[in-house]
Design a protein around this motif. Structure first.
Motif, PDB file in Angstrom:
ATOM      1  N   GLY A 228       0.808  -1.209   0.000  1.00 47.08           N
ATOM      2  CA  GLY A 228       0.000   0.000   0.000  1.00 47.08           C
ATOM      3  C   GLY A 228       0.834   1.247   0.000  1.00 47.08           C
ATOM      4  O   GLY A 228       2.049   1.219  -0.199  1.00 47.08           O
ATOM      5  N   SER A 229       0.167   2.371   0.247  1.00 44.39           N
ATOM      6  CA  SER A 229       0.834   3.658   0.291  1.00 44.39           C
ATOM      7  C   SER A 229       0.631   4.267   1.668  1.00 44.39           C
ATOM      8  O   SER A 229      -0.064   3.696   2.509  1.00 44.39           O
ATOM      9  CB  SER A 229       0.278   4.568  -0.798  1.00 44.39           C
ATOM     10  OG  SER A 229      -1.121   4.701  -0.651  1.00 44.39           O
TER      11      SER A 229
ATOM     12  N   ASP B  88      -2.315   3.690   4.266  1.00 49.86           N
ATOM     13  CA  ASP B  88      -3.149   2.588   3.790  1.00 49.86           C
ATOM     14  C   ASP B  88      -2.316   1.314   3.790  1.00 49.86           C
ATOM     15  O   ASP B  88      -1.175   1.321   3.353  1.00 49.86           O
ATOM     16  CB  ASP B  88      -3.643   2.877   2.371  1.00 49.86           C
ATOM     17  CG  ASP B  88      -4.480   1.748   1.806  1.00 49.86           C
ATOM     18  OD1 ASP B  88      -5.380   1.263   2.516  1.00 49.86           O
ATOM     19  OD2 ASP B  88      -4.236   1.353   0.657  1.00 49.86           O
TER      20      ASP B  88
ATOM     21  N   SER C  75      -2.625  -2.246   2.320  1.00 49.14           N
ATOM     22  CA  SER C  75      -3.379  -3.188   1.501  1.00 49.14           C
ATOM     23  C   SER C  75      -2.722  -4.557   1.496  1.00 49.14           C
ATOM     24  O   SER C  75      -1.521  -4.685   1.697  1.00 49.14           O
ATOM     25  CB  SER C  75      -3.495  -2.667   0.063  1.00 49.14           C
ATOM     26  OG  SER C  75      -2.215  -2.589  -0.527  1.00 49.14           O
TER      27      SER C  75
ATOM     28  N   ARG D  66       4.599  -1.526   5.404  1.00 48.17           N
ATOM     29  CA  ARG D  66       4.068  -0.325   6.057  1.00 48.17           C
ATOM     30  C   ARG D  66       4.905   0.000   7.297  1.00 48.17           C
ATOM     31  O   ARG D  66       4.551  -0.327   8.421  1.00 48.17           O
ATOM     32  CB  ARG D  66       2.595  -0.510   6.434  1.00 48.17           C
ATOM     33  CG  ARG D  66       1.695  -0.863   5.294  1.00 48.17           C
ATOM     34  CD  ARG D  66       1.405   0.204   4.241  1.00 48.17           C
ATOM     35  NE  ARG D  66       2.126   1.418   4.237  1.00 48.17           N
ATOM     36  CZ  ARG D  66       2.966   1.764   3.239  1.00 48.17           C
ATOM     37  NH1 ARG D  66       3.205   0.960   2.243  1.00 48.17           N
ATOM     38  NH2 ARG D  66       3.567   2.926   3.285  1.00 48.17           N
TER      39      ARG D  66
ATOM     40  N   CYS E  22       3.489   1.596  10.610  1.00 48.91           N
ATOM     41  CA  CYS E  22       2.537   0.883  11.465  1.00 48.91           C
ATOM     42  C   CYS E  22       3.180   0.577  12.816  1.00 48.91           C
ATOM     43  O   CYS E  22       4.361   0.217  12.882  1.00 48.91           O
ATOM     44  CB  CYS E  22       2.104  -0.421  10.781  1.00 48.91           C
ATOM     45  SG  CYS E  22       0.886  -1.371  11.750  1.00 48.91           S
TER      46      CYS E  22
ATOM     47  N   GLY F 226     -11.449  -2.388   2.499  1.00 53.42           N
ATOM     48  CA  GLY F 226     -10.965  -1.089   2.957  1.00 53.42           C
ATOM     49  C   GLY F 226     -10.800  -0.175   1.776  1.00 53.42           C
ATOM     50  O   GLY F 226     -11.560  -0.242   0.815  1.00 53.42           O
ATOM     51  N   HIS F 227      -9.760   0.644   1.805  1.00 60.21           N
ATOM     52  CA  HIS F 227      -9.472   1.578   0.720  1.00 60.21           C
ATOM     53  C   HIS F 227      -9.238   0.842  -0.591  1.00 60.21           C
ATOM     54  O   HIS F 227      -9.676   1.262  -1.643  1.00 60.21           O
ATOM     55  CB  HIS F 227      -8.253   2.434   1.086  1.00 60.21           C
ATOM     56  CG  HIS F 227      -7.903   3.438   0.049  1.00 60.21           C
ATOM     57  ND1 HIS F 227      -6.924   3.213  -0.893  1.00 60.21           N
ATOM     58  CD2 HIS F 227      -8.412   4.662  -0.220  1.00 60.21           C
ATOM     59  CE1 HIS F 227      -6.841   4.261  -1.685  1.00 60.21           C
ATOM     60  NE2 HIS F 227      -7.723   5.158  -1.300  1.00 60.21           N
ATOM     61  N   ASP F 228      -8.522  -0.275  -0.524  1.00 65.55           N
ATOM     62  CA  ASP F 228      -8.268  -1.123  -1.697  1.00 65.55           C
ATOM     63  C   ASP F 228      -9.219  -2.316  -1.648  1.00 65.55           C
ATOM     64  O   ASP F 228     -10.081  -2.398  -0.794  1.00 65.55           O
ATOM     65  CB  ASP F 228      -6.812  -1.603  -1.692  1.00 65.55           C
ATOM     66  CG  ASP F 228      -5.838  -0.441  -1.830  1.00 65.55           C
ATOM     67  OD1 ASP F 228      -5.969   0.328  -2.794  1.00 65.55           O
ATOM     68  OD2 ASP F 228      -4.966  -0.304  -0.958  1.00 65.55           O
TER      69      ASP F 228
ATOM     70  N   ASP G 289      -7.589  -4.942   2.600  1.00 74.04           N
ATOM     71  CA  ASP G 289      -6.702  -4.174   3.464  1.00 74.04           C
ATOM     72  C   ASP G 289      -6.379  -4.946   4.729  1.00 74.04           C
ATOM     73  O   ASP G 289      -7.171  -5.778   5.189  1.00 74.04           O
ATOM     74  CB  ASP G 289      -7.347  -2.843   3.879  1.00 74.04           C
ATOM     75  CG  ASP G 289      -7.236  -1.778   2.807  1.00 74.04           C
ATOM     76  OD1 ASP G 289      -6.722  -2.068   1.714  1.00 74.04           O
ATOM     77  OD2 ASP G 289      -7.655  -0.645   3.078  1.00 74.04           O
TER      78      ASP G 289
END
Length: 99
Positions: A35-36, A39, A41, A66, A69, A87-89, A92
């Motif tokens: 992810g970015s 986020d 993913s 990530r 995190c 989630g966003h993707d 997630d």
């Protein structure tokens, strides 16, 4: 942590559209969290109509990209377990917690 069995298990995956999901259980040998910024993913998500993965498996987190995190230490997940879901993707890491 030094072996795959010591890595956090994926205890749930509620993403029905993933080839590795079988009745809310992930059947990939290991997942990568990508992810970015902000986020997390599941980079192992594959939206295909074919079944993927192993018949009997306890999926673990193989890598986590990530670094921001709270569960990340040297790009390894230190959470007791992780959950994957929408989630966003498409999929997630729901255990993601920004530091």
């Amino acid at each position: 942590m030094s072996t795959l069995m010591e890595m956090p298990a994926v205890t749930e995956c509620s993403v029905a559209g993933c080839s590795y999901n079988d009745h809310s259980s992930c059947h990939a040998a290991a997942v990568t969290i990508g992810g970015s910024s902000g986020d997390a993913s599941c980079a192992t998500f594959i939206p295909l109509g074919v079944r993927g993965g192993l018949d009997k498996v306890v999926t673990h987190v193989g890598a986590c990209q990530r670094s921001e995190c709270t569960h990340n230490s040297s790009l390894e997940c230190t959470a007791a377990s992780v959950r994957v879901g929408a989630g966003h993707d498409h999929a997630d890491c729901l255990t993601f917690n920004p530091a």
